[in-house]
Scaffold this motif. Structure first.
Motif, mmCIF file in Angstrom:
data_model
loop_
_atom_site.group_PDB
_atom_site.id
_atom_site.type_symbol
_atom_site.label_atom_id
_atom_site.label_comp_id
_atom_site.label_asym_id
_atom_site.label_seq_id
_atom_site.Cartn_x
_atom_site.Cartn_y
_atom_site.Cartn_z
ATOM 1 N N ALA A 104 0.857 -1.188 0.000
ATOM 2 C CA ALA A 104 0.000 0.000 0.000
ATOM 3 C C ALA A 104 0.886 1.229 0.000
ATOM 4 N N LEU A 105 0.527 2.207 -0.810
ATOM 5 C CA LEU A 105 1.302 3.436 -0.855
ATOM 6 C C LEU A 105 1.013 4.271 0.389
ATOM 7 N N ALA A 106 2.059 4.710 1.055
ATOM 8 C CA ALA A 106 1.907 5.532 2.261
ATOM 9 C C ALA A 106 2.868 6.702 2.166
ATOM 10 N N LEU A 107 2.643 7.562 1.152
ATOM 11 C CA LEU A 107 3.539 8.685 0.909
ATOM 12 C C LEU A 107 2.972 9.968 1.492
ATOM 13 N N GLU A 108 3.867 10.885 1.780
ATOM 14 C CA GLU A 108 3.463 12.240 2.129
ATOM 15 C C GLU A 108 3.002 12.961 0.857
ATOM 16 N N PRO A 109 2.237 14.051 0.988
ATOM 17 C CA PRO A 109 1.813 14.787 -0.216
ATOM 18 C C PRO A 109 2.986 15.164 -1.126
ATOM 19 N N ALA A 110 4.128 15.515 -0.522
ATOM 20 C CA ALA A 110 5.301 15.847 -1.332
ATOM 21 C C ALA A 110 5.787 14.643 -2.118
ATOM 22 N N GLY A 111 5.622 13.438 -1.553
ATOM 23 C CA GLY A 111 6.035 12.222 -2.252
ATOM 24 C C GLY A 111 5.189 11.961 -3.482
ATOM 25 N N TYR A 112 3.865 12.140 -3.333
ATOM 26 C CA TYR A 112 2.984 11.970 -4.496
ATOM 27 C C TYR A 112 3.291 13.018 -5.569
ATOM 28 N N VAL A 171 5.696 14.594 -10.863
ATOM 29 C CA VAL A 171 6.668 15.385 -11.630
ATOM 30 C C VAL A 171 7.628 14.475 -12.381
ATOM 31 N N THR A 172 8.087 13.429 -11.719
ATOM 32 C CA THR A 172 9.014 12.483 -12.358
ATOM 33 C C THR A 172 8.362 11.819 -13.559
ATOM 34 N N ALA A 173 7.109 11.404 -13.396
ATOM 35 C CA ALA A 173 6.395 10.758 -14.498
ATOM 36 C C ALA A 173 6.190 11.720 -15.654
ATOM 37 N N VAL A 174 5.869 12.986 -15.357
ATOM 38 C CA VAL A 174 5.650 13.983 -16.418
ATOM 39 C C VAL A 174 6.935 14.224 -17.202
ATOM 40 N N LEU A 175 8.052 14.365 -16.507
ATOM 41 C CA LEU A 175 9.328 14.617 -17.192
ATOM 42 C C LEU A 175 9.729 13.426 -18.059
ATOM 43 N N PHE A 176 9.568 12.224 -17.514
ATOM 44 C CA PHE A 176 9.910 11.039 -18.306
ATOM 45 C C PHE A 176 8.994 10.922 -19.524
ATOM 46 N N ALA A 177 7.697 11.175 -19.319
ATOM 47 C CA ALA A 177 6.764 11.097 -20.436
ATOM 48 C C ALA A 177 7.091 12.146 -21.497
ATOM 49 N N ALA A 178 7.487 13.344 -21.071
ATOM 50 C CA ALA A 178 7.845 14.391 -22.028
ATOM 51 C C ALA A 178 9.022 13.959 -22.894
ATOM 52 N N LEU A 207 14.777 6.584 -9.290
ATOM 53 C CA LEU A 207 14.119 7.592 -8.456
ATOM 54 C C LEU A 207 12.709 7.156 -8.084
ATOM 55 N N LEU A 208 11.963 6.595 -9.026
ATOM 56 C CA LEU A 208 10.620 6.110 -8.715
ATOM 57 C C LEU A 208 10.668 5.045 -7.629
ATOM 58 N N ASP A 209 11.637 4.155 -7.732
ATOM 59 C CA ASP A 209 11.804 3.114 -6.717
ATOM 60 C C ASP A 209 12.089 3.744 -5.352
ATOM 61 N N GLY A 210 12.979 4.736 -5.324
ATOM 62 C CA GLY A 210 13.311 5.394 -4.071
ATOM 63 C C GLY A 210 12.148 6.181 -3.498
ATOM 64 N N LEU A 211 11.351 6.836 -4.352
ATOM 65 C CA LEU A 211 10.200 7.602 -3.877
ATOM 66 C C LEU A 211 9.148 6.698 -3.243
ATOM 67 N N VAL A 212 8.889 5.552 -3.880
ATOM 68 C CA VAL A 212 7.895 4.628 -3.331
ATOM 69 C C VAL A 212 8.362 4.055 -1.999
ATOM 70 N N LYS A 213 9.668 3.767 -1.886
ATOM 71 C CA LYS A 213 10.211 3.217 -0.640
ATOM 72 C C LYS A 213 10.467 4.284 0.420
ATOM 73 N N GLY A 214 10.441 5.545 -0.003
ATOM 74 C CA GLY A 214 10.709 6.618 0.942
ATOM 75 C C GLY A 214 12.177 6.826 1.225
ATOM 76 N N SER A 215 13.043 6.353 0.333
ATOM 77 C CA SER A 215 14.487 6.460 0.544
ATOM 78 C C SER A 215 15.160 7.461 -0.387
ATOM 79 N N ALA A 216 14.384 8.143 -1.254
ATOM 80 C CA ALA A 216 14.972 9.084 -2.210
ATOM 81 C C ALA A 216 15.540 10.301 -1.489
ATOM 82 N N GLN A 217 16.728 10.707 -1.910
ATOM 83 C CA GLN A 217 17.380 11.873 -1.314
ATOM 84 C C GLN A 217 17.245 13.082 -2.242
#
Length: 393
Positions: free
Chosen positions: A268-276, A281-288, A348-358
């Motif tokens: 289950a995703l348990a991110l802070e609003p900043a994480g979502y 943003v990451t998905a938009v940049l990659f899609a662009a 980065l997506l992996d780190g964001l989901v795990k909460g380990s991205a710096q």
């Protein structure tokens, strides 16, 4: 931006008229994701549970009576067989056991992953292991030795991962995987239709003859492709999250009975609003970046089918880093990893989901991906300026 908006509306209207495209890119992912993620596990777990509960025949040769009784106690029916290995190989029996000297040899069809034969073999192994422990305990007691001497201490393993990583479970892999995959799939449909498709329909020349600069034409097409690609990716993630919640609600016991437990399987995703926000943003940049590449390939193709043949290898190119993402924990995090196109996004997506991205990982990935997106868009504009590409049909 008026010309860009007109071209954007034109391309979006073309997409909205194709109901099959809308269904395949927006509705189908929401319906299929729960089935793809949980269906095989639930079916396999249910089949394995039934196999454990039912009684299966096992070919035996030279087994002592104690071993036969142990097999019967484990819901197995010993059947005398001259050659148990051959019986198993010919699929007449799911497993076989031969006793030679002081060794038990178990036969089963163990190739090809989890099979019914492998489940039966596990039942046989469990029965014989229990028999061995009983005989060891009996021998020790006959000599005045406590069986506890075989277990002087106990070993307990606990998960010390951060709470967010434990909560994510397999989402840590599935979210980046399906985000990347559906961005490619969703953008591919529109990118081909707005380039090679317009070549075949003969409308591309009329569009290029308008007063709108080529850069605005490309930008309008890119925005339409970007919207559909992101919509498909978000639909896939919604299918994973919402579908997983529904599946866990109805099949909690079945999921918990499986190896690893229901939480690890689903997550289950348990991110802070900043994480979502960072995920978006990451998905938009990659899609662009990717839609610009797809527009370039689509324009270069002579026909719709040729464009599809160019897009297919593009997906396979990204499958390799996605597979490597499973072993990211074995990699020492180097800054130059976050300079590699696409791979940096997956890390980065992996780190964001795990909460380990710096912070430096987020900044470096966003900056490099933005640069690659601009370069890819510039390449698309350059190809639109080349008559030998535009009229290559």
């Amino acid at each position: 931006m008026s010309n860009v908006r007109r071209i954007f509306r034109k391309e979006m209207l073309s997409v909205l008229r194709e109901r099959r495209v809308l269904f395949s890119t927006l509705v189908l992912p929401i319906l299929l994701m729960p089935l793809l993620m949980y269906g095989p596990s639930l079916l396999l777990g249910n089949a394995a549970r039934k196999t454990v509960e039912e009684v299966q025949k096992v070919g035996v040769r030279n087994l002592p009576e104690a071993a036969l009784e142990a097999l019967r106690a484990a819901r197995l029916e010993p059947v005398p067989a001259a050659d148990p290995a051959a019986e198993v190989e010919e699929k007449k029996l799911q497993a076989g056991v031969v006793y030679e000297g002081s060794d038990y040899i178990i036969y089963g069809r163990l190739s090809g992953g989890v099979t019914q034969s492998s489940v039966v073999v596990n039942k046989v192994e469990g029965a014989l292991r229990a028999l061995k422990e009983q005989e060891v305990a009996r021998t020790l007691q006959s000599r005045g030795i406590s069986p506890a001497v075989l277990e002087p201490f106990r070993i307990t393993t606990q998960d010390a991962s951060p709470k967010q990583e434990r909560s994510a479970g397999l989402f840590a892999f599935f979210i980046p995987y399906f985000l990347v995959l559906f961005i490619l799939i969703g953008g591919q449909v529109v990118a081909i239709d707005t380039t090679a498709g317009e070549k075949e329909k003969g409308t591309l020349e009329a569009l290029l003859a308008t007063p709108a600069p080529l850069s605005q034409v490309v930008l309008g097409k890119a925005l339409a492709t970007l919207v559909v690609a992101l919509a498909a990716a978000l639909a896939s993630v919604a299918g994973i999250v919402l579908g997983g919640t529904v599946v866990r609600g109805f099949f909690t016991r079945q999921l918990e009975a499986m190896q690893g437990g229901g939480t690890q399987l689903g997550g289950a995703l348990a991110l802070e609003p900043a994480g979502y926000l960072a995920l978006l943003v990451t998905a938009v940049l990659f899609a662009a970046m990717m839609v610009s590449v797809q527009l370039t390939l689509g324009l270069y193709a002579r026909s719709f089918k040729e464009a599809q043949s160019y897009m297919a290898p593009l997906q396979f190119v990204f499958i390799l880093p996605l597979i490597a993402l499973q072993f990211s924990d074995f990699l020492t995090q180097q800054q130059w990893y976050y300079l590699l196109p696409a791979f940096n996004v997956m890390l980065l997506l992996d780190g964001l989901v795990k909460g380990s991205a710096q912070g430096w990982q987020i900044g470096l990935t966003w900056a490099t991906t933005l640069v690659f997106a601009v370069l890819a868009l510039g390449l698309a504009v350059r190809n639109f300026r080349r008559e030998d590409v535009v009229f290559r049909n």
